[in-house]
Design a protein around this motif. Structure first.
Motif, PDB file in Angstrom:
ATOM      1  N   LEU A 158      36.621 -11.179   7.117  1.00  0.00           N
ATOM      2  CA  LEU A 158      36.159 -11.168   8.499  1.00  0.00           C
ATOM      3  C   LEU A 158      35.057 -12.195   8.706  1.00  0.00           C
ATOM      4  O   LEU A 158      35.024 -12.909   9.727  1.00  0.00           O
ATOM      5  CB  LEU A 158      35.659  -9.766   8.865  1.00  0.00           C
ATOM      6  N   ALA A 159      34.138 -12.294   7.748  1.00  0.00           N
ATOM      7  CA  ALA A 159      33.050 -13.271   7.847  1.00  0.00           C
ATOM      8  C   ALA A 159      33.604 -14.689   7.960  1.00  0.00           C
ATOM      9  O   ALA A 159      33.083 -15.517   8.730  1.00  0.00           O
ATOM     10  CB  ALA A 159      32.132 -13.156   6.632  1.00  0.00           C
ATOM     11  N   PHE A 160      34.651 -14.989   7.211  1.00  0.00           N
ATOM     12  CA  PHE A 160      35.275 -16.311   7.263  1.00  0.00           C
ATOM     13  C   PHE A 160      35.726 -16.638   8.676  1.00  0.00           C
ATOM     14  O   PHE A 160      35.410 -17.708   9.228  1.00  0.00           O
ATOM     15  CB  PHE A 160      36.465 -16.351   6.305  1.00  0.00           C
ATOM     16  N   TRP A 161      36.470 -15.722   9.284  1.00  0.00           N
ATOM     17  CA  TRP A 161      37.011 -15.997  10.612  1.00  0.00           C
ATOM     18  C   TRP A 161      35.936 -15.968  11.687  1.00  0.00           C
ATOM     19  O   TRP A 161      35.994 -16.750  12.655  1.00  0.00           O
ATOM     20  CB  TRP A 161      38.133 -15.010  10.932  1.00  0.00           C
ATOM     21  N   LEU A 162      34.946 -15.096  11.539  1.00  0.00           N
ATOM     22  CA  LEU A 162      33.857 -15.072  12.521  1.00  0.00           C
ATOM     23  C   LEU A 162      33.085 -16.381  12.521  1.00  0.00           C
ATOM     24  O   LEU A 162      32.686 -16.881  13.587  1.00  0.00           O
ATOM     25  CB  LEU A 162      32.919 -13.897  12.235  1.00  0.00           C
ATOM     26  N   ARG A 163      32.849 -16.948  11.352  1.00  0.00           N
ATOM     27  CA  ARG A 163      32.169 -18.241  11.296  1.00  0.00           C
ATOM     28  C   ARG A 163      33.013 -19.314  11.982  1.00  0.00           C
ATOM     29  O   ARG A 163      32.489 -20.188  12.678  1.00  0.00           O
ATOM     30  CB  ARG A 163      31.888 -18.639   9.841  1.00  0.00           C
ATOM     31  N   ARG A 164      34.339 -19.237  11.814  1.00  0.00           N
ATOM     32  CA  ARG A 164      35.235 -20.180  12.490  1.00  0.00           C
ATOM     33  C   ARG A 164      35.088 -20.084  14.013  1.00  0.00           C
ATOM     34  O   ARG A 164      35.249 -21.073  14.723  1.00  0.00           O
ATOM     35  CB  ARG A 164      36.686 -19.884  12.106  1.00  0.00           C
ATOM     36  N   HIS A 165      34.801 -18.869  14.489  1.00  0.00           N
ATOM     37  CA  HIS A 165      34.664 -18.639  15.933  1.00  0.00           C
ATOM     38  C   HIS A 165      33.224 -18.784  16.417  1.00  0.00           C
ATOM     39  O   HIS A 165      32.932 -18.493  17.582  1.00  0.00           O
ATOM     40  CB  HIS A 165      35.193 -17.249  16.294  1.00  0.00           C
ATOM     41  N   GLY A 166      32.320 -19.218  15.529  1.00  0.00           N
ATOM     42  CA  GLY A 166      30.973 -19.546  15.953  1.00  0.00           C
ATOM     43  C   GLY A 166      29.949 -18.430  15.914  1.00  0.00           C
ATOM     44  O   GLY A 166      28.879 -18.545  16.524  1.00  0.00           O
ATOM     45  N   PHE A 167      30.218 -17.360  15.174  1.00  0.00           N
ATOM     46  CA  PHE A 167      29.272 -16.250  15.076  1.00  0.00           C
ATOM     47  C   PHE A 167      28.285 -16.471  13.932  1.00  0.00           C
ATOM     48  O   PHE A 167      28.596 -17.135  12.937  1.00  0.00           O
ATOM     49  CB  PHE A 167      30.019 -14.926  14.849  1.00  0.00           C
ATOM     50  N   ASP A 168      27.116 -15.889  14.074  1.00  0.00           N
ATOM     51  CA  ASP A 168      26.108 -15.840  13.013  1.00  0.00           C
ATOM     52  C   ASP A 168      26.337 -14.541  12.246  1.00  0.00           C
ATOM     53  O   ASP A 168      26.249 -13.453  12.837  1.00  0.00           O
ATOM     54  CB  ASP A 168      24.710 -15.875  13.628  1.00  0.00           C
TER      55      ASP A 168
END
Length: 382
Positions: free
Chosen positions: A16-26
């Motif tokens: 999940l962290a991988f994809w969230l970073r792709r979407h611009g989340f901290d």
């Protein structure tokens, strides 16, 4: 930049962290263990989950880590061979499935995100207070922070789920079995193979990933009720398992002795988590915390990977996440039912029937992959 706290650093959390970073989340990931858990028993990645890891660019590394178990040999109570066959004859597949050690998958996921994600090891969430501005979180270490969202990726016995939705018992669907897993010396010299011994209601297994010095040991048994009191008591777990297998032969006494000495004992029930909703306000669940299918389905890690991808693409609307993946989850959870474990027959008659069925599979082609494994077409989030 919106901030997300993920509880759990095994499979669903780092994915999940991988994809969230792709979407611009901290992103921050908190993990109760003091370090990443290496090694571990082999898990499968198949069907729709293969497309997820392909989109992550991880297929080459996971193929290198592929275990490629060649034989599973089933033994009678006296240790004589009842049947020996290829894994594909048991679980089906078209040759594209991946089998990797759980720890290897966790390490690969962690290495992929560690430079872009904050990890808080040896810590856990103690309290959460949601309000219009976010979620105030207090950690065991005393640290206090506010996040826009909190995601529970912390497994069957999820802390985030308990804090948000209440006691585990109301969502825990026990399937009638308990198991203990641990490593021990490979004194039989096994290589890329598994041995499984059975008595009615009990099973012991040795699983060799390669030509390593250690093998994975498993002890599984049928039990009418889930031992909730033992989940956080390692000594109670060891005592329970030892009492069940006290009078058994073959390599079982050796396995029980190794279990007592193991520093990596993993004990749990064969269970599912079934919930009417996986989100509440700014909090959501993913993977086993939301919809554990049980290891009997072989789909726990695959559901975690697929769920992480879909959740990350729908952080603005958890309802879409749930509607997208729920049919896929329910189809895979439906692969097994209470007491429905072909590998662990509960009676002598059922054990004999199973062995006859296994021997018939020795000479027939492997089954095709189950349609449930690929029942979801991944959305494209750009």
């Amino acid at each position: 930049m919106s901030s997300v706290l993920i509880s759990g650093a095994s499979i669903a959390g780092p994915a999940l962290a991988f994809w969230l970073r792709r979407h611009g989340f901290d992103v921050t990931v908190v993990e109760k263990s003091h370090t990443l858990r290496g090694g571990g028993y082999p898990i499968d990645i198949r069907g729709t989950a293969l497309e997820v890891v392909s989109r992550m660019g991880l297929l080459p590394r996971l193929r290198e880590a592929h275990v490629n178990t060649r034989r599973i040999t089933f033994l009678d109570a006296d240790g004589t061979e009842a049947a020996s066959l290829r894994p594909e004859s048991l679980i089906g597949g078209d040759g594209t499935d991946l089998e990797v050690r759980r720890g290897d998958l966790a390490e690969i996921l962690h290495e992929t995100v560690r430079d872009d994600v904050e990890f808080l090891f040896d810590n856990t969430i103690v309290t959460m207070d949601e309000h219009s501005g976010g979620v105030d979180v207090r950690f065991r270490s005393g640290l206090q922070r506010t996040y826009d969202h909190v995601i529970g990726a912390d497994g069957l016995h999820s802390t985030v789920r308990a804090l948000t939705f209440g006691p585990e018992e109301q969502f825990h669907r026990y399937l009638g079995y308990c198991f203990a897993g641990f490593t021990l010396p490979n004194h039989l010299g096994l290589r890329q193979e598994a041995l499984m011994w059975n008595e009615p209601g009990r099973a012991a297994a040795l699983y060799a990933v390669g030509a390593a010095e250690n093998v994975h040991g498993f002890l599984s048994f049928a039990r009418a009720e889930a031992p909730f009191g033992a989940f956080r008591d390692p000594q109670a777990q060891r005592d329970l398992v030892a009492s069940v297998f006290a009078d058994d032969g073959w390599e079982v006494p050796h396995l029980v002795k190794a279990m007592h000495a193991a520093d990596d004992l993993f004990f749990d029930t064969v269970s599912q988590i079934r919930m009417p909703s996986w989100s509440s306000g700014r909090v959501a669940l993913v993977g086993d915390a939301a919809y554990a299918p049980s290891f009997l389905t072989g789909q726990g890690s695959s559901l975690a990977l697929v769920g992480a991808y879909v959740l990350a693409g729908n952080m603005a609307d958890f309802g879409v996440y749930e509607r997208t993946i729920r049919p896929f989850v329910e189809a895979n959870q439906g692969l097994v039912d209470v007491g429905d474990a072909e590998l662990f027959p509960g009676t002598a008659e059922a054990l004999a029937t199973r062995n006859t069925a296994l021997r018939s599979r020795e000479t027939i082609p492997a089954e095709a992959a189950r349609p449930e494994h690929s029942a979801l077409t991944l959305p494209d989030f750009g």
